[in-house]
Structure formats: structure tokens, C-alpha cells
Motif scaffolding. Structure first.
Motif, PDB file in Angstrom:
ATOM      1  N   ALA A 499      74.075  26.025  21.218  1.00  0.00           N
ATOM      2  CA  ALA A 499      73.578  25.851  22.588  1.00  0.00           C
ATOM      3  C   ALA A 499      73.729  27.134  23.377  1.00  0.00           C
ATOM      4  O   ALA A 499      74.680  27.892  23.203  1.00  0.00           O
ATOM      5  CB  ALA A 499      74.343  24.727  23.278  1.00  0.00           C
ATOM      6  N   VAL A 500      72.769  27.359  24.248  1.00  0.00           N
ATOM      7  CA  VAL A 500      72.792  28.551  25.090  1.00  0.00           C
ATOM      8  C   VAL A 500      73.519  28.224  26.390  1.00  0.00           C
ATOM      9  O   VAL A 500      73.181  27.248  27.082  1.00  0.00           O
ATOM     10  CB  VAL A 500      71.352  29.024  25.402  1.00  0.00           C
ATOM     11  CG1 VAL A 500      71.385  30.237  26.315  1.00  0.00           C
ATOM     12  CG2 VAL A 500      70.612  29.321  24.114  1.00  0.00           C
ATOM     13  N   HIS A 501      74.530  28.981  26.723  1.00  0.00           N
ATOM     14  CA  HIS A 501      75.310  28.748  27.943  1.00  0.00           C
ATOM     15  C   HIS A 501      75.088  29.936  28.879  1.00  0.00           C
ATOM     16  O   HIS A 501      75.806  30.926  28.825  1.00  0.00           O
ATOM     17  CB  HIS A 501      76.788  28.578  27.621  1.00  0.00           C
ATOM     18  CG  HIS A 501      77.070  27.432  26.701  1.00  0.00           C
ATOM     19  ND1 HIS A 501      76.989  26.113  27.117  1.00  0.00           N
ATOM     20  CD2 HIS A 501      77.399  27.386  25.384  1.00  0.00           C
ATOM     21  CE1 HIS A 501      77.269  25.311  26.104  1.00  0.00           C
ATOM     22  NE2 HIS A 501      77.524  26.060  25.034  1.00  0.00           N
ATOM     23  N   THR A 502      74.084  29.807  29.717  1.00  0.00           N
ATOM     24  CA  THR A 502      73.742  30.859  30.650  1.00  0.00           C
ATOM     25  C   THR A 502      73.966  30.373  32.064  1.00  0.00           C
ATOM     26  O   THR A 502      73.572  29.237  32.387  1.00  0.00           O
ATOM     27  CB  THR A 502      72.260  31.280  30.489  1.00  0.00           C
ATOM     28  OG1 THR A 502      72.011  31.606  29.133  1.00  0.00           O
ATOM     29  CG2 THR A 502      71.929  32.470  31.371  1.00  0.00           C
ATOM     30  N   PRO A 503      74.601  31.139  32.927  1.00  0.00           N
ATOM     31  CA  PRO A 503      74.731  30.717  34.341  1.00  0.00           C
ATOM     32  C   PRO A 503      73.362  30.381  34.918  1.00  0.00           C
ATOM     33  O   PRO A 503      72.405  31.134  34.739  1.00  0.00           O
ATOM     34  CB  PRO A 503      75.338  31.952  35.010  1.00  0.00           C
ATOM     35  CG  PRO A 503      76.084  32.646  33.920  1.00  0.00           C
ATOM     36  CD  PRO A 503      75.258  32.428  32.683  1.00  0.00           C
ATOM     37  N   GLN A 504      73.268  29.236  35.594  1.00  0.00           N
ATOM     38  CA  GLN A 504      71.971  28.715  36.045  1.00  0.00           C
ATOM     39  C   GLN A 504      71.762  29.025  37.520  1.00  0.00           C
ATOM     40  O   GLN A 504      71.960  28.193  38.409  1.00  0.00           O
ATOM     41  CB  GLN A 504      71.906  27.216  35.762  1.00  0.00           C
ATOM     42  CG  GLN A 504      71.966  26.904  34.276  1.00  0.00           C
ATOM     43  CD  GLN A 504      71.963  25.421  33.982  1.00  0.00           C
ATOM     44  OE1 GLN A 504      72.440  24.616  34.787  1.00  0.00           O
ATOM     45  NE2 GLN A 504      71.425  25.052  32.829  1.00  0.00           N
ATOM     46  N   PHE A 505      71.339  30.258  37.751  1.00  0.00           N
ATOM     47  CA  PHE A 505      71.089  30.692  39.121  1.00  0.00           C
ATOM     48  C   PHE A 505      69.962  29.862  39.743  1.00  0.00           C
ATOM     49  O   PHE A 505      68.957  29.566  39.085  1.00  0.00           O
ATOM     50  CB  PHE A 505      70.688  32.167  39.147  1.00  0.00           C
ATOM     51  CG  PHE A 505      71.829  33.131  39.040  1.00  0.00           C
ATOM     52  CD1 PHE A 505      73.035  32.757  38.466  1.00  0.00           C
ATOM     53  CD2 PHE A 505      71.703  34.418  39.518  1.00  0.00           C
ATOM     54  CE1 PHE A 505      74.088  33.642  38.363  1.00  0.00           C
ATOM     55  CE2 PHE A 505      72.743  35.329  39.412  1.00  0.00           C
ATOM     56  CZ  PHE A 505      73.944  34.956  38.837  1.00  0.00           C
ATOM     57  N   GLY A 506      70.121  29.490  40.996  1.00  0.00           N
ATOM     58  CA  GLY A 506      69.065  28.816  41.752  1.00  0.00           C
ATOM     59  C   GLY A 506      68.898  27.340  41.455  1.00  0.00           C
ATOM     60  O   GLY A 506      68.006  26.691  42.006  1.00  0.00           O
ATOM     61  N   ARG A 507      69.730  26.780  40.605  1.00  0.00           N
ATOM     62  CA  ARG A 507      69.587  25.354  40.288  1.00  0.00           C
ATOM     63  C   ARG A 507      70.249  24.495  41.366  1.00  0.00           C
ATOM     64  O   ARG A 507      71.370  24.788  41.794  1.00  0.00           O
ATOM     65  CB  ARG A 507      70.213  25.051  38.945  1.00  0.00           C
ATOM     66  CG  ARG A 507      70.144  23.566  38.594  1.00  0.00           C
ATOM     67  CD  ARG A 507      70.612  23.295  37.190  1.00  0.00           C
ATOM     68  NE  ARG A 507      70.594  21.868  36.905  1.00  0.00           N
ATOM     69  CZ  ARG A 507      70.884  21.327  35.729  1.00  0.00           C
ATOM     70  NH1 ARG A 507      71.203  22.130  34.715  1.00  0.00           N
ATOM     71  NH2 ARG A 507      70.839  20.026  35.551  1.00  0.00           N
ATOM     72  N   ILE A 508      69.557  23.444  41.770  1.00  0.00           N
ATOM     73  CA  ILE A 508      70.107  22.493  42.730  1.00  0.00           C
ATOM     74  C   ILE A 508      70.317  21.162  42.008  1.00  0.00           C
ATOM     75  O   ILE A 508      69.380  20.614  41.427  1.00  0.00           O
ATOM     76  CB  ILE A 508      69.153  22.284  43.923  1.00  0.00           C
ATOM     77  CG1 ILE A 508      68.877  23.620  44.621  1.00  0.00           C
ATOM     78  CG2 ILE A 508      69.717  21.262  44.907  1.00  0.00           C
ATOM     79  CD1 ILE A 508      67.851  23.523  45.724  1.00  0.00           C
ATOM     80  N   ASP A 509      71.563  20.655  41.946  1.00  0.00           N
ATOM     81  CA  ASP A 509      71.777  19.404  41.207  1.00  0.00           C
ATOM     82  C   ASP A 509      71.187  18.214  41.968  1.00  0.00           C
ATOM     83  O   ASP A 509      70.878  18.293  43.164  1.00  0.00           O
ATOM     84  CB  ASP A 509      73.262  19.189  40.900  1.00  0.00           C
ATOM     85  CG  ASP A 509      74.132  19.060  42.138  1.00  0.00           C
ATOM     86  OD1 ASP A 509      73.653  18.478  43.128  1.00  0.00           O
ATOM     87  OD2 ASP A 509      75.274  19.545  42.106  1.00  0.00           O
TER      88      ASP A 509
END
Length: 516
Positions: A499-509
Motif C-alpha cells: 500500500a502507498v502511504h502518502t500524506p493526503q494534502f487537501g483532503r477533507i474527511d
């Protein structure tokens, strides 16, 4: 000045090998061609200084044509895409062809350069060995692969760079051309070779050798010409991303400036004024043998010549006496005579330069041997092996590269003084150390400013080791894997596992979105 008493071979009539062409063309895209504008220059043999051929004089338009052919072969041809083993087979066929015509190559090299025939013969075999070495190396080549457990695999991918511009000197030209051609071709590049204008004859042989070996058209291109014309155009060409140059330091400085506009990769082996340091505990006879060979072989026209001999005071006078006596018996004469040990210098311009340094030396040191033209050789570029003793470290013959059969000898009293004298020039190509003290030998080699050091040895080349200098003697190193590094781009490739674990900039939960 003539030198009575020098050991000589008899003066002979001019020797011209069979089949020497009267004209030399460029080789571009698999064809021999004249210059676009028809320009030519005369080529002299150094024994008679008479013209034996006219050569096509490359101009900018000829270099443009050669680079275009090389670029096409690189972009659309098979050579860069062949597997290493396939390229290695071609390189080995090239080596076979060079070995098969060793005698012919040596005869042409002697005729064109003035090198003694016995020394020219070894150059062909060394050229063949260069191709065999890199044929083996590219097959054995491996690159780094690194694993980050459970996360990533990273590896290095090597790629040929493109069109390599190769500019070569006139001393042992065929062999020195092979030093550059073999690794450049082995790594999948295409090339444009600009040989020295004084000695273009043997370079013209590469074209047929390569074609017969199966090298695709356009991979190898040859442009003859003057450095300030063809060489300058090659250095400045925007489609030539790397330049390998062997030659004089001031020319190297010009190349450095001209290559800056396109940020080219540069490898430059330049001038030298290498010291040979003889301590009192050395094997004196072995040191004398090496010091004589080191400056008088190849007519003294060698970048690594030990042309400054530094001798510890207790054995200084004995060394000078024995060294000069041997120098006076060196056989000077017709380069084609197997008994000759020093032949003719390459060109009248170079002869005039070396002769001027001999005259300067007479005001800067004690003349022990030589000092001018041997009396039995009134024509041709002959200078007797010349030895000056008691030379001050600020003398021009101590500081400046002469590139001929001229040596300066200077005494020293301590290890510290020897090191100071050894490092007291702008150059730093080679150094030779003679001592029976193992600690001193290794310590001195660490401190001397030289790219290469030989301890209790003459100049023996190991193709696996780096070749190059420091200070004004060069930029970068070639040889072995260093050549592979220079002629390839090293590309790092990174692969994520799982799995790719990249910080998710701009994501709104989702919860935050609902609250809005």
C-alpha cells in the motif's frame, strides 16, 4: 648545437611505408567525405618534415554533419539498445582486428609520430587490450539495488548519454584514442572523434576496423582538423553533451570555458611536470633505469614523464654521474631502426619549443648530457637526451612542461624538503618514489599532490584504476568503472511495495464535510 659522442644509428633515407594515402578524409555516417567547403591542411612526417598527405580540415559545418549522424545513430539506431553482451562481441572483434595488423599499425604510427618502432609496436597491443577490457567490464557490470523491507525497492539504471566528443593528442595517438573510444562505445554512446592535426594517419584506420567488426554506421564519426576550428566547434556543439579531452593545460582551460554554456560533462587529462623522488636508501640502479625510461621513452613526449628528478644529497653526485653517462649512450636516430631508443619529435613547431627550453636550461642548470641536435642528424626533429643538474625550483625548466627528452635534477636534504619540491608546481599528474622504507613510501604518496603515484616502479598502467591528475593536470578521472561512470547517466528508480502511504494534502474527511 650538435652533440659529438652521442650514440646513434646511421642517418638513412626517408622511409615511407607502403600504402600511405596521399589524402585523408573525414568519416561521417559510414562514408569517407571531404570537407563541405573543401578546406585541407598539410601533414608532415617528422623525419624529413616534408608533406606526405593533405587532410580534410574540418569546419563547423563538418562537425555539424558528424554530430547529426551520431545523433541519428543514437536516437534511432540499434547500438544504444543492444544488450551488453552484443556490444561486447563487437568490441572483441575490434580488438582482434587491431591485433591482426599490429605490425602495420606500428609502422604507420612510427612514420607519423617519430616514435621508435620498438615502442610503437606495444601501442597496438595496448589498444586492443583496451577494447577487450571494456568488453569484459560491461558484461560484468552490476549496479546497486537496495531494499527497504516491506516498503520499497530502489535500484540504479545506467543509460548511455548520447554523442561523446573525443579530442585526442598526438603522442601515441592510436592507443590513446582507444582509451576513449572503447569505454564510450562499450556503454552505448555514439562518438565524434577529433584526432590531433599533427598525427591523423592512424586515426583513419579506425573506420574500416569498426565497419568490419559490425559497428553500425553513424556510431563512429571522425572529423580531422585544427583544434581551434574542428575541436572548438565540437566543444561548443549543443548536441554533444560530454567531452573527453587529452592535451595541453591551456587548451583544457579554453575547453572548460566553452563547455560551460551547455553544462557539458568534462573529463580532461592535461599537462604534467611529474617528480621522480630518489631517496638515499633506494635501489639506485633500479631508480636510474626507471628515471631514464620515464623521461626518454616515447621521445619524452609523454604526459606522465618524470621530468623533475629529486635526489637526496648523500647519493646526489653519484646519481647525476651515472644518470648522465647512461643518457649520453642512448641511441638517437631513425625511428624505423629497431636499435633506436629516441626518435624524431613529432613536428617542427614542437621541435622548436623543446629546443628553446634546452637553451633556457643552459642558463638555469649544469648541463651534463645532450644540449642540442645530434651532429649526424642535420635534418628532422631530433634532440639528444638532455640532462641538467643543480636546477633551482624556480627555474623555468623545473616549473614548465617541456614534453621532450629534457630532464632537470635537483638535490634535497630532508623528507619535508623533498615533499615541498615535489608539490612546487602547478601540475599534479604523476609521481614516482624510490625508497626501501615502506612507511616513508606510503606516507609520501599520501602527501604528494599527484593523481597517480608509482612506488619503486616505472609507469605501469592498470586499466582498472583511475587515470587522471589534480591541480592543473586535469579534471575528473577515467579508467575502469570511472570510465563507465563518465560515459553513462545513473538513474535512480524507486518502487513502492504494498500500500502507498502518502500524506493526503487537501483532503477533507466526511464528518468535516457534513458539519459544513
Amino acid at each position: 648545437m650538435t652533440i659529438p659522442g652521442a650514440q646513434t644509428t646511421a642517418a638513412t633515407a626517408r622511409h615511407i611505408p607502403d600504402g600511405v594515402p596521399s589524402s585523408l578524409q573525414h568519416y561521417i555516417g559510414g562514408e569517407f567525405v571531404d570537407s563541405v567547403g573543401g578546406a585541407t591542411f598539410d601533414v608532415l612526417d617528422p623525419v624529413s618534415n616534408t608533406t606526405y598527405a593533405t587532410a580534410a580540415a574540418g569546419q563547423r559545418e563538418d562537425v555539424d554533419r558528424a554530430v547529426a549522424a551520431a545523433r541519428e545513430a543514437f536516437t534511432n539506431g540499434p547500438w544504444p539498445r543492444m544488450k551488453p553482451r552484443e556490444r561486447a562481441r563487437v568490441l572483441n572483434r575490434i580488438a582482434d582486428a587491431v591485433e591482426a595488423q599490429e605490425a602495420r599499425l606500428a609502422e604507420l604510427e612510427t612514420f607519423d609520430t617519430g616514435l621508435p618502432i620498438t615502442q610503437a609496436k606495444g601501442q597496438a597491443l595496448r589498444a586492443a587490450e583496451n577494447f577487450r577490457f571494456f568488453a569484459d567490464l560491461i558484461v560484468a557490470q552490476f549496479d546497486d539495488a537496495m531494499k527497504v523491507p516491506g516498503s520499497q525497492i530502489n535500484y540504479v539504471n545506467r543509460k548511455p548519454i548520447g554523442v561523446a566528443g573525443l579530442i585526442t593528442p598526438w603522442n601515441t595517438p592510436f592507443m590513446l584514442e582507444s582509451w576513449k573510444l572503447a569505454p564510450a562505445l562499450a556503454t552505448g554512446n555514439t562518438v565524434v572523434l577529433k584526432p590531433a592535426e599533427f598525427t591523423p594517419l592512424s586515426a583513419s584506420l579506425w573506420a574500416q576496423i569498426f565497419k568490419d567488426a559490425g559497428l553500425p554506421d553513424g556510431v563512429f564519426n571522425l572529423v580531422n582538423g585544427l583544434g581551434e576550428e574542428a575541436g572548438d566547434a565540437l566543444v561548443k556543439h549543443p548536441d554533444v553533451p560530454l567531452i573527453s579531452f587529452t592535451g595541453e593545460t591551456t587548451t583544457g582551460q579554453t575547453i572548460f570555458r566553452n563547455a560551460a554554456a551547455h553544462l557539458k560533462g568534462l573529463s580532461m587529462e592535461l599537462g604534467g611536470k611529474s617528480p621522480c623522488i630518489v631517496f638515499a636508501d633506494a635501489d639506485l640502479d633500479a631508480a636510474i633505469d626507471s628515471a631514464l625510461f620515464g623521461v626518454f621513452s616515447l621521445n619524452g613526449e609523454r604526459c606522465t614523464a618524470g621530468s623533475r628528478i629529486l635526489v637526496e644529497r648523500p647519493v646526489y653526485e653519484e646519481f647525476c654521474q651515472k644518470y648522465a653517462a647512461r643518457a649520453r649512450t642512448i641511441v638517437v636516430g631513425d625511428p624505423h631502426d629497431p636499435k633506436t631508443e629516441v626518435g624524431a619529435l613529432v613536428h617542427p613547431e614542437h621541435y622548436a619549443k623543446v629546443a628553446s627550453y634546452v637553451e633556457i636550461g643552459k642558463t638555469e642548470g649544469r648541463l651534463l648530457a645532450g644540449g642540442g641536435r645530434p651532429e649526424h642528424l642535420p635534418e628532422g626533429n631530433y634532440i639528444a637526451p638532455t640532462v641538467f643538474a643543480d636546477v633551482s625550483p624556480d627555474a623555468r625548466i623545473f616549473q614548465e612542461e617541456i614534453f621532450g627528452p629534457v630532464v632537470a635534477i635537483t638535490p634535497f636534504d630532508t623528507d619535508a624538503e623533498a615533499l615541498e619540491l615535489a608539490n612546487n608546481t602547478r601540475y599534479g599528474l604523476a609521481a614516482y618514489v624510490w625508497t626501501s622504507d615502506l612507511t616513508r613510501a606510503h606516507t609520501f604518496s599520501q602527501d604528494v599532490e599527484a593523481g597517480m603515484v608509482w612506488l619503486n616502479s616505472h609507469n605501469v598502467r592498470d586499466l582498472r584504476t583511475p587515470f587522471g591528475g589534480v591541480k592543473a593536470s586535469g579534471l575528473g578521472h577515467e579508467g575502469g568503472y570511472r570510465s563507465i561512470d563518465f560515459y553513462t547517466d545513473q538513474q535512480a528508480v524507486h518502487i513502492t511495495l504494498g500500500a502507498v502511504h502518502t500524506p493526503q494534502f487537501g483532503r477533507i474527511d466526511d464528518s468535516a464535510a457534513n458539519e459544513g
